[in-house]
Design an enzyme around this catalytic site. Structure first.
Site, PDB file in Angstrom:
ATOM      1  N   GLU A  71      -6.854   4.403   7.960  1.00  0.00           N
ATOM      2  CA  GLU A  71      -6.721   5.812   7.492  1.00  0.00           C
ATOM      3  C   GLU A  71      -7.944   6.437   6.838  1.00  0.00           C
ATOM      4  O   GLU A  71      -8.517   7.463   7.165  1.00  0.00           O
ATOM      5  CB  GLU A  71      -5.520   6.001   6.618  1.00  0.00           C
ATOM      6  CG  GLU A  71      -4.425   5.702   7.441  1.00  0.00           C
ATOM      7  CD  GLU A  71      -3.132   5.356   6.889  1.00  0.00           C
ATOM      8  OE1 GLU A  71      -3.058   5.396   5.449  1.00  0.00           O
ATOM      9  OE2 GLU A  71      -2.302   4.580   7.752  1.00  0.00           O
ATOM     10  N   GLU A 122      -5.165  -5.325  10.457  1.00  0.00           N
ATOM     11  CA  GLU A 122      -4.204  -4.172  10.724  1.00  0.00           C
ATOM     12  C   GLU A 122      -4.480  -3.400  11.777  1.00  0.00           C
ATOM     13  O   GLU A 122      -5.423  -2.369  12.063  1.00  0.00           O
ATOM     14  CB  GLU A 122      -4.177  -3.187   9.564  1.00  0.00           C
ATOM     15  CG  GLU A 122      -3.939  -3.772   8.050  1.00  0.00           C
ATOM     16  CD  GLU A 122      -3.512  -2.910   7.052  1.00  0.00           C
ATOM     17  OE1 GLU A 122      -2.315  -2.774   6.760  1.00  0.00           O
ATOM     18  OE2 GLU A 122      -4.060  -1.769   6.729  1.00  0.00           O
ATOM     19  N   HIS A 181      -9.660   0.671   4.850  1.00  0.00           N
ATOM     20  CA  HIS A 181      -8.172   1.009   5.614  1.00  0.00           C
ATOM     21  C   HIS A 181      -8.706   1.873   6.740  1.00  0.00           C
ATOM     22  O   HIS A 181      -9.495   2.876   6.697  1.00  0.00           O
ATOM     23  CB  HIS A 181      -7.323   1.482   4.736  1.00  0.00           C
ATOM     24  CG  HIS A 181      -6.065   1.540   5.190  1.00  0.00           C
ATOM     25  ND1 HIS A 181      -5.584   2.460   6.028  1.00  0.00           N
ATOM     26  CD2 HIS A 181      -4.990   0.677   4.992  1.00  0.00           C
ATOM     27  CE1 HIS A 181      -4.270   2.209   6.177  1.00  0.00           C
ATOM     28  NE2 HIS A 181      -4.021   1.280   5.732  1.00  0.00           N
ATOM     29  N   ASN A 201       0.675  -1.216  -0.044  1.00  0.00           N
ATOM     30  CA  ASN A 201      -0.021  -0.002   0.020  1.00  0.00           C
ATOM     31  C   ASN A 201       0.857   1.219   0.050  1.00  0.00           C
ATOM     32  O   ASN A 201       1.503   1.603   1.078  1.00  0.00           O
ATOM     33  CB  ASN A 201      -0.869   0.019   1.250  1.00  0.00           C
ATOM     34  CG  ASN A 201      -1.774   1.210   1.224  1.00  0.00           C
ATOM     35  OD1 ASN A 201      -1.758   2.053   0.410  1.00  0.00           O
ATOM     36  ND2 ASN A 201      -2.626   1.083   2.308  1.00  0.00           N
ATOM     37  N   LYS A 229      -0.111   4.220  -0.234  1.00  0.00           N
ATOM     38  CA  LYS A 229      -0.557   5.393   0.412  1.00  0.00           C
ATOM     39  C   LYS A 229      -0.466   6.624  -0.490  1.00  0.00           C
ATOM     40  O   LYS A 229      -0.248   6.708  -1.696  1.00  0.00           O
ATOM     41  CB  LYS A 229      -0.236   5.659   1.726  1.00  0.00           C
ATOM     42  CG  LYS A 229      -0.261   4.219   2.567  1.00  0.00           C
ATOM     43  CD  LYS A 229      -0.087   4.373   4.107  1.00  0.00           C
ATOM     44  CE  LYS A 229      -0.191   3.170   4.727  1.00  0.00           C
ATOM     45  NZ  LYS A 229      -0.194   3.161   6.218  1.00  0.00           N
ATOM     46  N   SER A 275       3.468  -2.159  10.292  1.00  0.00           N
ATOM     47  CA  SER A 275       4.910  -2.061  10.558  1.00  0.00           C
ATOM     48  C   SER A 275       5.790  -3.548  10.331  1.00  0.00           C
ATOM     49  O   SER A 275       6.649  -4.110  10.966  1.00  0.00           O
ATOM     50  CB  SER A 275       5.310  -2.002  12.183  1.00  0.00           C
ATOM     51  OG  SER A 275       4.839  -0.448  12.386  1.00  0.00           O
TER      52      SER A 275
HETATM   53  P1  13P Z   1       2.994   0.412   7.852  1.00  0.00           P
HETATM   54  O1  13P Z   1       3.632  -1.192   7.070  1.00  0.00           O
HETATM   55  O2  13P Z   1       3.813   1.549   7.133  1.00  0.00           O
HETATM   56  O3  13P Z   1       3.051   0.302   9.113  1.00  0.00           O
HETATM   57  O4  13P Z   1       1.369   0.539   7.060  1.00  0.00           O
HETATM   58  C1  13P Z   1       0.653  -0.685   7.225  1.00  0.00           C
HETATM   59  C2  13P Z   1      -0.530  -0.108   6.293  1.00  0.00           C
HETATM   60  O5  13P Z   1      -1.209   0.749   6.827  1.00  0.00           O
HETATM   61  C3  13P Z   1      -0.933  -0.867   5.125  1.00  0.00           C
HETATM   62  O6  13P Z   1      -1.946  -0.786   4.717  1.00  0.00           O
END
Ligand code: 13P
Length: 257
Positions: free
Chosen positions: A104, A172, A102, A15, A17, A218
């Site tokens: 976010e 997640e 997600h 992802n 982002k 992470s």
């Molecule tokens: P990180 O791997 O940067 O923690 O992000 C995980 C994530 O949100 C994948 O969708």
């Protein structure tokens, strides 16, 4: 090596982002194309999710073993939704994968369980494969509500699924996203097992046995192997570590698991 006994095909997503430029994606595409090239579409599903603006560049530059998908879709099929892209448009563009729910989008764009359910419905109707995200926040975990929240989010998603072959669940935990605080392999395994149990109890055991449940939060080249050895971890949804060559090492961990 693990003693996994199922036949689920592993799945690894990157992802990206809100990151990238045409030049950084060209460089990343080279970094993600080592020689010898380590996997094929038959080995596992690997999907990267650039911004919608960068999808075309990623499709053009990445080796064909990578799938490319979108990070979100409109809650409606079409209409007055400025800034949105519909599931039908994503399919029409030739893409097959979509992230929905997600954390976010839930936290920063107001994606309630109802909206997430609606988006899963749109994606199913459009014929897309969906990576549906669930996971508890730190506050919810500390209040002992992690499982309750995950089940609530899962229920909303499950109600909209019409083809279980086209869904991957990404667990997640929000406290692990972008924090460097990865879940322990034991914690991830327990949650994945509990998610699979819910599907078995509320959908069918066969669907639960075949459902891919991937971990996100992470994930790095140094912690992926032990996570991947857990019997109910079927891959990863990777954020930060999917933006450099180390993503290939994470993909490789799913090849040997
Ligand atoms: P990180 O791997 O940067 O923690 O992000 C995980 C994530 O949100 C994948 O969708």
């Amino acid at each position: 090596m693990s003693s996994k006994t199922h036949s689920r095909k592993y799945w690894v997503g990157g992802n990206w982002k809100c990151n990238g430029s045409l030049s950084s994606i060209a460089a990343l595409s080279e970094a993600l194309n080592p020689s010898p090239f380590p996997f094929t579409k038959d080995d596992l599903d690997v999907v990267v999710f650039p911004t919608a603006l960068h999808v075309h560049a990623a499709v053009e530059k990445l080796p064909g073993a990578y799938n490319v998908g979108c990070q979100d879709c409109c809650v409606a099929a079409k209409g007055a939704f400025t800034g949105d892209i519909s599931a039908d448009m994503i399919k029409d563009f030739g893409l097959n994968w979509l992230i929905v729910g997600h954390s976010e989008c839930r936290a920063k764009r107001g994606d309630s369980d109802e909206k997430v359910a609606e988006k899963v419905k749109r994606a199913m109707e459009a014929g897309l494969n969906v990576t549906a995200c669930i996971g508890e926040t730190l506050e919810q975990q500390q209040a002992g509500k992690a499982l309750e929240i995950c089940y609530q989010q899962l229920k909303a998603i499950a109600n909209s699924v019409t083809d279980w072959n086209r869904i991957v669940i990404a667990y997640e935990p929000v406290w692990a996203i972008g924090t460097g605080k990865v879940a322990t392999p034991e914690y991830a395994q327990t949650k994945h097992m509990e998610i699979r149990t819910w599907i078995s109890d509320n959908v069918t055991k066969e669907i639960a046995d075949n459902l891919r449940i991937v971990y996100g939060g992470s994930v790095t080249p140094s912690n992926c192997e032990t996570l991947m050895q857990q019997p109910d971890v079927d891959g990863f949804l990777v954020g930060g570590a999917s933006l450099n060559a180390g993503f290939v090492d994470i993909i490789k961990s799913a090849l040997v698991a």
